[in-house]
Structures are given as structure tokens and as C-alpha cells.
Design an enzyme around this catalytic site. Structure first.
Site, PDB file in Angstrom:
ATOM      1  N   HIS A  18       1.249   6.474   8.598  1.00  0.00           N
ATOM      2  CA  HIS A  18       0.395   5.285   8.763  1.00  0.00           C
ATOM      3  C   HIS A  18      -0.070   5.180  10.228  1.00  0.00           C
ATOM      4  O   HIS A  18      -1.242   4.911  10.496  1.00  0.00           O
ATOM      5  CB  HIS A  18       1.172   4.004   8.418  1.00  0.00           C
ATOM      6  CG  HIS A  18       1.569   3.861   6.982  1.00  0.00           C
ATOM      7  ND1 HIS A  18       2.860   3.625   6.592  1.00  0.00           N
ATOM      8  CD2 HIS A  18       0.841   3.900   5.829  1.00  0.00           C
ATOM      9  CE1 HIS A  18       2.924   3.519   5.273  1.00  0.00           C
ATOM     10  NE2 HIS A  18       1.708   3.695   4.784  1.00  0.00           N
ATOM     11  N   LYS A  42       5.080  -4.594  -6.130  1.00  0.00           N
ATOM     12  CA  LYS A  42       5.820  -3.404  -5.667  1.00  0.00           C
ATOM     13  C   LYS A  42       7.276  -3.727  -5.336  1.00  0.00           C
ATOM     14  O   LYS A  42       8.030  -2.822  -4.987  1.00  0.00           O
ATOM     15  CB  LYS A  42       5.139  -2.824  -4.418  1.00  0.00           C
ATOM     16  CG  LYS A  42       4.159  -1.701  -4.710  1.00  0.00           C
ATOM     17  CD  LYS A  42       3.851  -0.912  -3.456  1.00  0.00           C
ATOM     18  CE  LYS A  42       3.312   0.467  -3.776  1.00  0.00           C
ATOM     19  NZ  LYS A  42       2.974   1.221  -2.564  1.00  0.00           N
ATOM     20  N   ARG A  91      -3.772  11.611   1.416  1.00  0.00           N
ATOM     21  CA  ARG A  91      -2.852  12.668   1.830  1.00  0.00           C
ATOM     22  C   ARG A  91      -3.050  13.922   1.001  1.00  0.00           C
ATOM     23  O   ARG A  91      -2.882  15.023   1.458  1.00  0.00           O
ATOM     24  CB  ARG A  91      -1.401  12.176   1.700  1.00  0.00           C
ATOM     25  CG  ARG A  91      -1.031  11.099   2.695  1.00  0.00           C
ATOM     26  CD  ARG A  91       0.172  10.333   2.253  1.00  0.00           C
ATOM     27  NE  ARG A  91      -0.097   9.670   0.980  1.00  0.00           N
ATOM     28  CZ  ARG A  91       0.792   9.045   0.254  1.00  0.00           C
ATOM     29  NH1 ARG A  91       2.044   9.026   0.644  1.00  0.00           N
ATOM     30  NH2 ARG A  91       0.450   8.454  -0.861  1.00  0.00           N
ATOM     31  N   SER A 129       6.368   5.812   1.997  1.00  0.00           N
ATOM     32  CA  SER A 129       7.385   4.818   2.348  1.00  0.00           C
ATOM     33  C   SER A 129       8.567   4.888   1.388  1.00  0.00           C
ATOM     34  O   SER A 129       9.723   4.783   1.804  1.00  0.00           O
ATOM     35  CB  SER A 129       6.775   3.423   2.325  1.00  0.00           C
ATOM     36  OG  SER A 129       5.784   3.339   3.305  1.00  0.00           O
TER      37      SER A 129
HETATM   38  N1  COA Z   1       1.203   8.182   5.638  1.00  0.00           N
HETATM   39  C1  COA Z   1       2.304   7.966   4.942  1.00  0.00           C
HETATM   40  N2  COA Z   1       2.322   7.311   3.791  1.00  0.00           N
HETATM   41  C2  COA Z   1       1.172   6.856   3.326  1.00  0.00           C
HETATM   42  C3  COA Z   1      -0.028   7.029   4.005  1.00  0.00           C
HETATM   43  C4  COA Z   1       0.022   7.739   5.224  1.00  0.00           C
HETATM   44  N3  COA Z   1      -1.058   7.966   5.954  1.00  0.00           N
HETATM   45  N4  COA Z   1      -1.012   6.469   3.291  1.00  0.00           N
HETATM   46  C5  COA Z   1      -0.441   5.958   2.200  1.00  0.00           C
HETATM   47  N5  COA Z   1       0.874   6.189   2.220  1.00  0.00           N
HETATM   48  C6  COA Z   1       1.846   5.861   1.191  1.00  0.00           C
HETATM   49  C7  COA Z   1       2.463   4.521   1.354  1.00  0.00           C
HETATM   50  O1  COA Z   1       3.593   4.595   2.167  1.00  0.00           O
HETATM   51  C8  COA Z   1       2.779   4.181  -0.073  1.00  0.00           C
HETATM   52  O2  COA Z   1       3.948   4.809  -0.454  1.00  0.00           O
HETATM   53  P1  COA Z   1       4.915   4.158  -1.511  1.00  0.00           P
HETATM   54  O3  COA Z   1       4.109   3.974  -2.780  1.00  0.00           O
HETATM   55  O4  COA Z   1       5.981   5.139  -1.591  1.00  0.00           O
HETATM   56  O5  COA Z   1       5.334   2.836  -0.937  1.00  0.00           O
HETATM   57  C9  COA Z   1       1.631   4.814  -0.848  1.00  0.00           C
HETATM   58  O6  COA Z   1       1.169   5.839  -0.040  1.00  0.00           O
HETATM   59  C10 COA Z   1       0.458   3.927  -1.097  1.00  0.00           C
HETATM   60  O7  COA Z   1       0.741   2.689  -0.655  1.00  0.00           O
HETATM   61  P2  COA Z   1      -0.083   1.747   0.315  1.00  0.00           P
HETATM   62  O8  COA Z   1      -0.883   2.475   1.305  1.00  0.00           O
HETATM   63  O9  COA Z   1       0.849   0.697   0.789  1.00  0.00           O
HETATM   64  O10 COA Z   1      -1.060   1.232  -0.625  1.00  0.00           O
HETATM   65  P3  COA Z   1      -0.706   0.434  -1.844  1.00  0.00           P
HETATM   66  O11 COA Z   1      -1.295   1.272  -2.925  1.00  0.00           O
HETATM   67  O12 COA Z   1       0.690   0.019  -1.976  1.00  0.00           O
HETATM   68  O13 COA Z   1      -1.497  -0.862  -1.470  1.00  0.00           O
HETATM   69  C11 COA Z   1      -3.332  -2.290  -1.416  1.00  0.00           C
HETATM   70  C12 COA Z   1      -2.701  -1.009  -1.900  1.00  0.00           C
HETATM   71  C13 COA Z   1      -2.392  -3.240  -0.701  1.00  0.00           C
HETATM   72  C14 COA Z   1      -4.423  -1.897  -0.455  1.00  0.00           C
HETATM   73  C15 COA Z   1      -3.906  -2.898  -2.682  1.00  0.00           C
HETATM   74  O14 COA Z   1      -2.848  -3.192  -3.552  1.00  0.00           O
HETATM   75  C16 COA Z   1      -4.687  -4.148  -2.399  1.00  0.00           C
HETATM   76  O15 COA Z   1      -5.799  -4.094  -1.953  1.00  0.00           O
HETATM   77  N6  COA Z   1      -4.058  -5.322  -2.681  1.00  0.00           N
HETATM   78  C17 COA Z   1      -4.686  -6.612  -2.491  1.00  0.00           C
HETATM   79  C18 COA Z   1      -5.128  -7.202  -3.799  1.00  0.00           C
HETATM   80  C19 COA Z   1      -6.466  -6.661  -4.191  1.00  0.00           C
HETATM   81  O16 COA Z   1      -7.451  -6.806  -3.502  1.00  0.00           O
HETATM   82  N7  COA Z   1      -6.487  -6.046  -5.364  1.00  0.00           N
HETATM   83  C20 COA Z   1      -7.676  -5.452  -5.898  1.00  0.00           C
HETATM   84  C21 COA Z   1      -7.819  -4.070  -5.389  1.00  0.00           C
HETATM   85  S1  COA Z   1      -9.280  -3.340  -5.992  1.00  0.00           S
END
Ligand code: COA
Length: 165
Positions: A18, A42, A91, A129
Site C-alpha cells: 500500500h 470484512k 497486483r 493484509s
Molecule cells: N499491496 C498490498 N496489498 C494490497 C495492495 C497493495 N498495493 N492493494 C490491495 N491490496 C490487498 C489488500 O491488503 C486487501 O487484502 P485482504 O483482502 O487480504 O485484506 C485486498 O488487496 C483488497 O483490499 P482493499 O484494497 O482494502 O480493498 P477492498 O477490496 O477491501 O476495499 C473498497 C474496497 C473499500 C475500496 C470498497 O469496498 C469501497 O469502495 N467501499 C465503499 C463502499 C462503496 O462505495 N461501495 C460501492 C463500490 S462500487
């Protein structure tokens, strides 16, 4: 007009992958907002306050980066913060399908905000994560994947969990 990007995620906890993306974004945009989502679906291991605090500790040295939290729709945050861009990390191909759906839905709700994808450095391409949490819970060394304040927070959480058992 100032170019503002919002980088949303659960950050449970923030990892070096991140951080790598935030650094890249901070060189491309005048202001970057790291938006930590409440994301109750989550069931995060760290509270929202802990996740924000770890992100602040890790990113405070980058002058054009701000950390904030949000609940509700991401596009609302982008509107409130006058952001033109949503940053997401890719990724591997496996991230693509989910990210394609999010980007499409967000564009439908707010056509004035573009989603841009950045790729992290190769050594971070397999970090997530949840993997970091799992390895740490089982006693593995995660110091190559997260900053030292996160290693400490994970160790504290693990010992608290052990005490509760
Ligand atoms: N390096 C390391 N890990 C990474 C990464 C990077 N560069 N990019 C993503 N990841 C990992 C995260 O650690 C996470 O791992 P995990 O699932 O093991 O925890 C995973 O990839 C993806 O998670 P994250 O980046 O936190 O995204 P998410 O999919 O959990 O969150 C939101 C997505 C918060 C952006 C989305 O749920 C959101 O927009 N929520 C708000 C409500 C909304 O608007 N909803 C409608 C969406 S259209």
C-alpha cells in the site's frame, strides 16, 4: 485546478505494498487522500481508529498525503474532497475482475471521477493484509512486508488474543 486523488481501502493493516502505491501516487498528484473504509462486511481485525493511526504513523512524512476514514459510498468521499481520481492497485490479473466491476459501478454513480490503476513494485505483488495477518498470527516474521509500527501492532494484537484464550 489542483489534482486530487483518493486511494481507498480497508488497510487492515497497511502494508509496504500500500505504501509503495501511495508514494507513486504522491508523485503524480498534488494531493493524495488515503481513505480508510469502515468496511464492516470484512470484519476487520484492527478497529477503524487503529487502521487510521497506523496509516498516519506510516505516511505522515509525505507532505501531500492525508489520511482520513469514511463510511458510505466512495464516490461521495471523492465528491466531498473534490477528487478527480480514484487510485486502486493491481497486483495480478486476479485483482482485475473485481477492480473492473468497482471501477464500472463507481463511474456509473459519478462519471466525473476516473479510476486509475497503479501496480506496486514486484516484491510487493504477492502481499495482502490478510496473508500478513495470518503469517503473523502463526508466529511468522512479517517485517519484510509491513512497517515496524505495524509489526508491533500485530504482535500486541496476537498477545492480547492469546491472553483471551
Ligand atoms: N499491496 C498490498 N496489498 C494490497 C495492495 C497493495 N498495493 N492493494 C490491495 N491490496 C490487498 C489488500 O491488503 C486487501 O487484502 P485482504 O483482502 O487480504 O485484506 C485486498 O488487496 C483488497 O483490499 P482493499 O484494497 O482494502 O480493498 P477492498 O477490496 O477491501 O476495499 C473498497 C474496497 C473499500 C475500496 C470498497 O469496498 C469501497 O469502495 N467501499 C465503499 C463502499 C462503496 O462505495 N461501495 C460501492 C463500490 S462500487
Amino acid at each position: 485546478m489542483k489534482t486530487i486523488a483518493v486511494y481507498p481501502g480497508t488497510f487492515d493493516p497497511i502494508t509496504n505494498g500500500h505504501i509503495d502505491l501511495v508514494m507513486r501516487a504522491s508523485r503524480l498528484f498534488e494531493h493524495v487522500i488515503v481513505a480508510v473504509a469502515i468496511n464492516p462486511s470484512k470484519k476487520p481485525a484492527f478497529t477503524l481508529e487503529e487502521r487510521v493511526d497506523l496509516a498516519v504513523q506510516t505516511l505522515h512524512h509525505i507532505p501531500n498525503v492525508e489520511v482520513s476514514s469514511f463510511k458510505g459510498l466512495l464516490v461521495e468521499v471523492a465528491r466531498e474532497k473534490s477528487a478527480q481520481v480514484i487510485i486502486r492497485g493491481l497486483r495480478a490479473m486476479s485483482d482485475f475482475e473485481h477492480e473492473f466491476q468497482l471501477a464500472g459501478m463507481n463511474r456509473h454513480m459519478e462519471p466525473n471521477v476516473e479510476t486509475m490503476f497503479l501496480t506496486p513494485a514486484e516484491q510487493f505483488s504477492y502481499i495482502s493484509s490478510s496473508l500478513v495477518r495470518e503469517v503473523s498470527t502463526l508466529g511468522g516474521d512479517v517485517s519484510a512486508f509491513v512497517p515496524s509500527c505495524v509489526v508491533l501492532a500485530l504482535n500486541n494484537k496476537n498477545s492480547l488474543n492469546l491472553d483471551e484464550k
